[in-house]
Design an enzyme around this catalytic site. Structure first.
Site, PDB file in Angstrom:
ATOM      1  N   GLU A   1      -1.085  -9.118   3.260  1.00  0.00           N
ATOM      2  CA  GLU A   1      -0.852  -9.714   4.585  1.00  0.00           C
ATOM      3  C   GLU A   1      -2.121 -10.265   5.229  1.00  0.00           C
ATOM      4  O   GLU A   1      -2.059 -11.204   6.018  1.00  0.00           O
ATOM      5  CB  GLU A   1      -0.169  -8.703   5.523  1.00  0.00           C
ATOM      6  CG  GLU A   1      -0.982  -7.472   5.917  1.00  0.00           C
ATOM      7  CD  GLU A   1      -0.846  -6.282   4.974  1.00  0.00           C
ATOM      8  OE1 GLU A   1      -0.540  -6.509   3.787  1.00  0.00           O
ATOM      9  OE2 GLU A   1      -1.057  -5.139   5.405  1.00  0.00           O
TER      10      GLU A   1
ATOM     11  N   CYS B   1       0.844  -1.196   0.000  1.00  0.00           N
ATOM     12  CA  CYS B   1       0.000   0.000   0.000  1.00  0.00           C
ATOM     13  C   CYS B   1       0.884   1.253   0.000  1.00  0.00           C
ATOM     14  O   CYS B   1       1.459   1.580  -1.031  1.00  0.00           O
ATOM     15  CB  CYS B   1      -0.978  -0.048   1.166  1.00  0.00           C
ATOM     16  SG  CYS B   1      -2.454   0.904   0.813  1.00  0.00           S
TER      17      CYS B   1
ATOM     18  N   HIS C   1      -3.382  -5.089   0.410  1.00  0.00           N
ATOM     19  CA  HIS C   1      -2.722  -5.631   1.601  1.00  0.00           C
ATOM     20  C   HIS C   1      -2.733  -7.160   1.563  1.00  0.00           C
ATOM     21  O   HIS C   1      -3.643  -7.779   2.114  1.00  0.00           O
ATOM     22  CB  HIS C   1      -3.447  -5.147   2.861  1.00  0.00           C
ATOM     23  CG  HIS C   1      -3.278  -3.689   3.120  1.00  0.00           C
ATOM     24  ND1 HIS C   1      -2.211  -3.190   3.809  1.00  0.00           N
ATOM     25  CD2 HIS C   1      -4.035  -2.633   2.763  1.00  0.00           C
ATOM     26  CE1 HIS C   1      -2.314  -1.873   3.884  1.00  0.00           C
ATOM     27  NE2 HIS C   1      -3.414  -1.505   3.258  1.00  0.00           N
TER      28      HIS C   1
HETATM   29  N1  GLN Z   1      -2.066   6.587   2.893  1.00  0.00           N
HETATM   30  C1  GLN Z   1      -2.096   5.870   1.673  1.00  0.00           C
HETATM   31  C2  GLN Z   1      -3.446   5.970   1.000  1.00  0.00           C
HETATM   32  O1  GLN Z   1      -4.402   6.331   1.601  1.00  0.00           O
HETATM   33  C3  GLN Z   1      -1.739   4.417   1.893  1.00  0.00           C
HETATM   34  C4  GLN Z   1      -2.746   3.682   2.699  1.00  0.00           C
HETATM   35  C5  GLN Z   1      -2.221   2.400   3.264  1.00  0.00           C
HETATM   36  O2  GLN Z   1      -1.019   2.173   3.290  1.00  0.00           O
HETATM   37  N2  GLN Z   1      -3.101   1.569   3.768  1.00  0.00           N
HETATM   38  O3  GLN Z   1      -3.573   5.675  -0.170  1.00  0.00           O
END
Ligand code: GLN
Length: 573
Positions: free
Chosen positions: A509, A381, A507
């Protein structure tokens, strides 16, 4: 007939009640029973999505896009189930629901009370999960500790469940702390006695007690608890702190917890099949020479903020028969000291998700360090976004490239705000959340890792890769290897010619399991172990990235990225 197991906590929080509940789920599942889980959180927040990591640790995202308590991660990993929004209910949700109904006149002028309205709403959620999941057993964990004011309606609701569904279908387990007194060298039972008294004063007589302790729990201690708390001696169990959470189901099974529960609930007493778990639990004991992986983030002092990431790394280690040791590296420290010393010992670098500008330049420096030194890198992300920013700055010469989240005035927003996110005022549940499909491009590392074309992965973000830069980035060797099936969003980017440098907007994970490492983590760790397949090279993308990006906005000049990519890879060496 559905059976219900209720798990409450006594004396202190952070006892590992979630792990104990998840372990019980595993023990039942390994007897061939279907299990679903519900975490009741008595706090007034609607969900943990807007809570600070300092308060709450990781926010676990379910496939249907709800932001939930991190215990759901334990349940998914231990029981190998995919849970939904039905599996986490907070007091905030219950009260929002009830007040909404009151405002629309549904109660016909009646007085709204904790009993029956709040308790009925809580029971409604428990029964809805039972109905929709069709599971043989529903495990219900009540968050917090018995005696908390906000927990009382929840304790009352689970008390009423016994009357509603029958004594023979309910089982109450109280997980409590047995403190060790150094001066007398003994485990003390008095706090447990008080906690059980509190529970009984609310009408719940526990059927079993699990005493958490930093030492083995002997017979005398168990007998004493049984006597004072009116629980059968064979239903009092000890659970010392073990060196791996994955040993907990095995430990509880050996103590007879599974047999006790099955007998009490009239469930078939089949032999549990825990062979795979035994194997997993042994790997970390048997391997020397752990792999050192650096996790570079903003909240590294709070390991719970990256719980699923840490577990997914371990799972990938299990797959390769290795133990993974995490070096938690503060990205702000990298900003102060540079990456060289802080990352020197790592054989792989992982930048997890995160929000806000603090520490991000340090993550970008970590990505650059990984790229220049051919160290395996996995970006999740925000970790993918910083990888794109770093590439744009250093390979496209866009010095000020950034994300609109970090620099709203940047001339080169290689990461921009997603459509639909601009102007949002409410913060709760408004991100791009939950599972979306991703198509993997032939010939890429991502495709090789998954071994298939279409995958589903979970998201939680507001910002995204800016397609206006896609052609230029691809020409420079940053390949968009996973996209939304209509090609509108880049979901995975990877650096052509690097041993392993890949970032996902989602994600992965959350989907990893101890006995089924996630493909991206598995490949990252494989390369970090130095297990390169003979002559392993980046395989050439089957199609030209440029010709495949017809459907996106961009200003490419039609150069074949395969040529550029191989040049870039030579340069890197
Ligand atoms: N802050 C970034 C976004 O909103 C990444 C979000 C995250 O890592 N979950 O796109």
């Amino acid at each position: 007939m559905t059976r219900y197991i209720f798990v409450t906590g006594g004396v202190v929080s952070s006892l590992g009640k979630g792990i104990a509940a998840a372990s019980i789920g595993r023990m039942l599942k390994s007897r061939g029973l279907s299990v679903s889980v519900l975490k009741l959180d008595p706090y007034l927040n609607v969900d943990p999505g807007t809570m600070s990591p300092y308060q709450h640790g990781e926010v676990f995202v379910t496939i249907d896009g709800s932001e939930t308590d991190l215990d759901l991660g334990h349940y998914e990993r231990f029981i190998d189930v995919e849970l939904t929004s039905l599996s986490n209910v907070t007091a905030g949700q219950i009260y929002t629901e009830i007040i909404g109904k009151e405002r629309s006149g549904i109660y016909l002028g009646g007085t709204i009370q904790i009993i029956p309205h709040v308790t009925d709403a809580i029971k409604g959620h428990i029964k809805a999960l039972a109905e929709q999941s069709g599971a043989d057993v529903i495990l219900v964990e009540v968050g917090g500790t018995v005696g908390d004011i906000e927990g009382q309606p929840f304790i009352e609701a689970i008390r009423q469940m016994r009357g509603d569904v029958g004594r023979e279908n309910t089982f109450y387990i109280h997980v409590t702390l047995l403190p060790f007194l150094g001066s007398t060298r003994e485990l003390k039972t008095k706090p447990t006695q008080h906690s059980v008294q509190a529970l009984r004063s609310m009408g719940i007589q526990p059927d079993a007690i699990i005493g958490r302790a930093d030492h083995e729990v002997g017979h005398e201690v168990k007998d004493k608890i049984a006597r004072f708390c009116d629980v059968k001696p064979e239903n009092v169990f000890g659970l010392p702190t073990l060196d791996s959470v994955y040993k907990v189901p095995l430990y509880l099974e050996e103590q007879g917890v599974g047999v006790t529960i099955c007998t009490a609930l009239g469930l078939p007493e089949t032999e549990p099949n825990l062979a795979e778990w035994r194997h997993i639990a042994e790997i970390e004991d048997e391997t020397e020479d752990p792999l050192r992986i650096a996790v570079v983030g903003k909240y590294v002092e709070l390991h719970d903020s990256y719980l699923s990431v840490a577990e997914a790394l371990r799972h990938a280690g299990f797959h390769h028969g290795r133990k993974v040791n995490i070096d938690w590296v503060s990205s702000e420290q990298i900003e102060e000291q540079g990456p060289e010393r802080l990352l020197a010992a790592a054989v792989g670098i992982l930048v997890p998700g995160g929000f806000g500008p603090r520490g991000v330049e340090g993550m970008i420096a970590a990505a650059r360090y990984a790229r220049k030194n051919s160290i395996p890198y996995l970006g999740l992300c925000l970790g993918m976004q910083v990888m794109v920013i770093e590439y744009a700055r250093n390979e496209l010469g866009l010095e000020n490239a950034s994300s609109l989240e970090l620099d709203p005035d940047t001339k080169d927003p290689v990461i921009n705000l997603m459509e639909g996110q601009a102007g949002l005022v409410a913060t709760g549940g408004t991100m791009r959340l939950g599972q979306y499909p991703c198509r993997l491009r032939e010939g890429t590392r991502a495709r090789a890792a998954y071994g298939k074309e279409l995958v589903q992965e979970r998201h939680r973000h507001r910002y995204e890769y800016n397609n206006d830069y896609r052609i230029r980035l691809e020409e420079a060797g940053l390949v968009a290897s996973g996209t939304a099936p209509d090609d509108s969003l880049v979901e995975i980017a990877e650096v052509y010619g690097h041993p392993f440098m890949l970032g996902s907007q989602f994600h992965p994970e959350f989907a990893s399991r101890p006995d089924k490492a996630h493909p991206l983590f598995r490949e990252f760790i494989r390369v970090a172990c130095g297990v390169l397949r003979e002559g392993e090279q980046y395989e050439l993308p089957a199609e030209s990235p440029v010709s495949s990006s017809d459907s996106i906005n961009g200003s490419g000049n039609g150069v074949d990225a395969r040529e550029i990519g191989s040049v870039a890879s030579i340069e890197e060496r």
